[in-house]
Design an enzyme around this catalytic site. Sequence first.
Site, mmCIF file in Angstrom:
data_model
loop_
_atom_site.group_PDB
_atom_site.id
_atom_site.type_symbol
_atom_site.label_atom_id
_atom_site.label_comp_id
_atom_site.label_asym_id
_atom_site.label_seq_id
_atom_site.Cartn_x
_atom_site.Cartn_y
_atom_site.Cartn_z
ATOM 1 C CB SER A 49 -0.944 0.008 1.207
ATOM 2 O OG SER A 49 -0.210 -0.174 2.410
ATOM 3 C CE1 TYR A 233 17.290 0.469 7.902
ATOM 4 C CE2 TYR A 233 18.428 -1.555 7.317
ATOM 5 C CZ TYR A 233 17.292 -0.777 7.301
ATOM 6 O OH TYR A 233 16.155 -1.267 6.710
#
Length: 384
Positions: A49, A233
């Site tokens: 989406s 990260y």
Amino acid sequence: MVIQPKVKGFICTTAHPAGCEEGVKRQIDYCKAKGTVEGPKKVLVIGASTGYGLASRIAVTYGYGADTIGVSFEKEASGKRTASAGWYNTKAFEAFAKKDGYYAKSFNGDGFSAEMKRQVVDTIKKDWGKADMVVYSMAAPRRTLADGTMVSSVLKTVDRELINKTIDLKTNEIKEVTVPVATEEEIKNTVLVMGGEDWEEWIRVLADAGALSDGAVTLAYSYIGPVVTHPIYKDGSIGQAKKHLYDTSLRLRENFSDLGLKAYISVNKALVTQSSAAIPVVPLYISLLYKIMKEQGNHEGCIEQMHRLFTNKLVKEELDEAGMLRLDDWELQDSVQNKITAVWDTVTSENIRDYADLDGYWEDFYHMFGFRYENVDYEADVEP
């Protein structure tokens, strides 16, 4: 009602339906202008989406001529509260795709759940027979396990805390941030949410139901980034989940070799997404990156990345030594990273606009929620 952006921290609590439709249309128009190549024709996108997932769905539809099923978990409008951007994006995509003659069906609910997997598999078997490709692009912050336990991911380091620069997105000020060390429990939970366990479960359920084509392709998305972001990260709690995701790709190839399954990790570029905006250090890095790559003429957004992935890198099976698709290849060029290294220690609140593309960062941020498109009337009365 007149819908205006309401920003809290790194999210916008409103979304504009006409603006989201415009964003989807622009991505579709980009792919239409590029034409099609031969590729899978029945594609399931899990996490379809927003961001890379939405761009994937658009890229395979208009790059391969594929029919798609999308899975996402978005909020409908309620009273004066708008729906989420992903809700509007999905509705707009379905309308465009169906108008252009493509099958496009979407499921809204918990993609981690067995019930959602069952519904999707039943639909694939009924409408398609088998899926040719499965794109796994889930970016959920938490997951409800089969026993009802809810676990959440964390944005923390491993081994030692990180002290570095970040940008306050409210004031555009450079500040020092301290990122704490994750506990073993937090790392474990982050892997459960963002690792490959659920991806593997989707493939297993599809294969067991006979809903996966021989020679099918499946992809999941990752990020590695430069040394400056590695503590938060690559080597942080998220990085542990991404390592698990990579190991899962190897396991999928082995365990489903009888189907000839091709499982890949695509390492993508750093971009403004609802996920990346929440990660300390990363927004400052992205704003510097944007300016440099735009100056060099090789900047890409989500749709440019996904179009290049599906119509070029994947078609050619252009892999690195670890067997991964590298869409971060332009980002990690020395000509880009050397410039970031050179300015990282000298960038301040006073000179930030000399080195960073703040306007570009904020434009992408607002575009995620359907705002700041010049051809959308934001003073118009809109039914949310």
